[in-house]
Design a protein around this motif. Structure first.
Motif, PDB file in Angstrom:
ATOM      1  N   GLN A   1       0.944  -1.139  -0.036  1.00 30.79           N
ATOM      2  CA  GLN A   1      -0.189   0.080  -0.058  1.00 30.79           C
ATOM      3  C   GLN A   1       0.955   1.230   0.077  1.00 30.79           C
ATOM      4  O   GLN A   1       2.107   1.475   0.620  1.00 30.79           O
ATOM      5  CB  GLN A   1      -0.745  -0.122   1.275  1.00 30.79           C
TER       6      GLN A   1
ATOM      7  N   HIS B   1      -5.471  -1.445  13.706  1.00 24.06           N
ATOM      8  CA  HIS B   1      -5.079  -0.456  14.499  1.00 24.06           C
ATOM      9  C   HIS B   1      -6.233   0.418  14.789  1.00 24.06           C
ATOM     10  O   HIS B   1      -7.140   0.486  14.179  1.00 24.06           O
ATOM     11  CB  HIS B   1      -4.045   0.332  13.503  1.00 24.06           C
TER      12      HIS B   1
ATOM     13  N   ASP C   1      -6.957   4.780  15.722  1.00 20.73           N
ATOM     14  CA  ASP C   1      -6.541   6.250  15.380  1.00 20.73           C
ATOM     15  C   ASP C   1      -7.242   7.164  16.301  1.00 20.73           C
ATOM     16  O   ASP C   1      -8.294   6.882  16.788  1.00 20.73           O
ATOM     17  CB  ASP C   1      -7.035   6.610  13.924  1.00 20.73           C
TER      18      ASP C   1
ATOM     19  N   ARG D   1     -12.489  -2.856  -1.115  1.00 23.67           N
ATOM     20  CA  ARG D   1     -11.885  -3.179   0.237  1.00 23.67           C
ATOM     21  C   ARG D   1     -12.812  -3.758   1.146  1.00 23.67           C
ATOM     22  O   ARG D   1     -13.950  -3.302   1.385  1.00 23.67           O
ATOM     23  CB  ARG D   1     -10.996  -2.147   0.719  1.00 23.67           C
TER      24      ARG D   1
ATOM     25  N   HIS E   1      -9.981  -0.573  13.614  1.00 16.34           N
ATOM     26  CA  HIS E   1     -10.315  -0.940  12.218  1.00 16.34           C
ATOM     27  C   HIS E   1      -9.201  -1.694  11.319  1.00 16.34           C
ATOM     28  O   HIS E   1      -7.933  -1.518  11.796  1.00 16.34           O
ATOM     29  CB  HIS E   1     -10.906   0.304  11.629  1.00 16.34           C
TER      30      HIS E   1
HETATM   31  C1  SIN Z   1      -6.026   2.211   5.032  1.00 16.98           C
HETATM   32  O1  SIN Z   1      -6.661   2.767   4.005  1.00 16.98           O
HETATM   33  O2  SIN Z   1      -5.690   1.187   5.242  1.00 16.98           O
HETATM   34  C2  SIN Z   1      -5.466   3.122   6.052  1.00 16.98           C
HETATM   35  C3  SIN Z   1      -6.452   4.197   6.375  1.00 16.98           C
HETATM   36  C4  SIN Z   1      -6.724   4.066   7.858  1.00 16.98           C
HETATM   37  O3  SIN Z   1      -6.850   2.981   8.475  1.00 16.98           O
HETATM   38  O4  SIN Z   1      -6.982   5.038   8.615  1.00 16.98           O
END
Ligand code: SIN
Ligand code: CO
Length: 379
Positions: A81, A126, A128, A141, A190
């Motif tokens: 990515q 993770h 945020d 996705r 997420h």
């Molecule tokens: C992603 O698109 O995988 C990263 C974006 C996020 O998880 O905040």
């Protein structure tokens, strides 16, 4: 132009900082504003934050940009990515994605991060500390979101730099297709896994912590030499226990701390300067040569369009304000010209014709400074 098929007021009431949600078809007939090649191009630039994350053979690695062009010569076709921050500062079509979210405060808005993900690519599970809207562009996705973090998740660092958690049970598990959008409040774990090569756009909104506010407030006091007063306790009594902090001294110290937080003018100014700071570099080009006041007057007399540099944070604190805050600095406007503050702060551009009156010298001087700093430019 992007049209968002949701009512922002209803969204705020039901979901904002409450619960995550997938909004299918949030954008009808969504067309990506940027291509994977353009994102790769941005990641070559020194001033732009970018990362390349790979999870090939379940080995997480993260590399930071700027990248060399040759880096993209033989990229793996899966399990990776490329992430570029603040694309809205450098790519005007991507900046258009912000328009439909204008009913949310721009002073909380951070940036549009764009991700190109190859199949199986992602950054792992993770958490945020942001409110984020993830808009799915081309590709597909699968997104999983877990229950809010109340200390149940174990944080781990992968590949030296990736903050992840070990895993979570999903409360949302959905496949996003072009035009779908996922909203995640701060603290909800997420993970996105890529099914088909994908572009996605994350609009992040800050969620400042008390710690952040207090530590930046202390920096602000030092920078402006406020509160540089020593403890003053002339009525100090003799002590029998010299290890004890006496109640009276403790109160003097507590009062010193409270006093710093009691001055509303100081606090308002601190908050506004703080919130007007962008976290990412912008394409600011200082005027060269500088404009003179006479030249500013000429621009004001013609039907000139004044464009704000992309990503510049501009704000004011009240309708009656005679000050605006731009990129961490305070600027004064003459009290007779207050209406210009809205043109500067609420709009991305304005025309000299929108002003309708002759501006006072103080205001014209501020306009000159703003344009010489490169914060606005003449279209
Ligand atoms: C992603 O698109 O995988 C990263 C974006 C996020 O998880 O905040
Ligand atoms: Co995230």
């Amino acid at each position: 132009m992007f049209t968002l098929n949701i009512n922002i007021a209803e969204f705020l009431e039901t979901y904002w900082q409450k619960k995550p949600v997938v909004i299918k078809n949030a954008f009808k007939d969504f067309v990506d504003p940027i291509s994977a090649e353009e994102i790769a191009g941005l990641s070559l630039e020194e001033m732009i934050d970018s990362r390349f994350v790979s999870n090939k053979d379940s080995q997480w690695t993260a590399q930071h940009g700027p990248f060399e062009e040759s880096f993209f010569d033989d990229l793996p076709e899966t399990h990776c990515q490329l992430i570029v921050q603040a694309c809205n500062h450098w790519h005007s079509e991507t900046a258009q994605l912000i328009e439909p979210f204008k009913q949310l405060p721009q002073w909380l808005f951070d940036d549009v991060m764009v991700c190109y993900s190859a199949p199986h690519g992602g950054v792992g599970p993770h958490i945020d500390q942001y409110d984020v809207f993830i808009i799915q562009g081309q590709g597909k996705r699968e997104w999983k979101v877990g229950a809010k973090d109340i200390g149940q998740y174990q944080e781990i660092i992968q590949g030296g730099a990736l903050r992840q958690i070990e895993g979570f049970d999903s409360i949302i598990d959905e496949i996003l297709q072009p035009g779908d959008m996922l909203y995640i409040p701060p603290g909800f774990p997420h993970e996105g896994t890529t099914l088909e090569a994908s572009l996605s756009y994350s609009l992040g909104y800050r969620s400042p912590t008390e710690q952040e506010l207090l530590s930046h407030f202390a920096d602000h006091l030092i920078a402006h030499d406020i509160g540089n007063t020593h403890m003053h306790d002339p009525a100090l009594p003799a002590q029998t226990q010299h290890g004890q902090v006496g109640t009276q001294s403790l109160n003097v110290l507590k009062q010193m701390l409270r006093k710093a937080l009691e001055d509303d003018d100081v606090i308002d100014r601190f908050i506004a300067t703080q919130l007007s700071q962008s976290r990412h570099q912008m394409n600011i080009i200082e005027a060269e040569p500088e404009y003179s006041l006479e030249e500013i007057d000429q621009l004001l007399m013609q039907n000139t369009v004044w464009e704000k540099v992309a990503g510049l944070k501009t704000l004011y604190l009240s309708e009656n304000s005679e000050q605006l805050f731009v990129n961490g600095e305070c600027f004064d406007i003459d009290s007779k010209d207050k209406q210009i503050i809205s043109l500067l702060c609420d709009q991305e551009s304005f025309s000299s014709d929108d002003i309708h009156r002759e501006l006072q010298p103080k205001t014209r001087h501020t306009l000159m400074t703003l344009i010489n700093l490169g914060y606005w430019y003449v279209a």
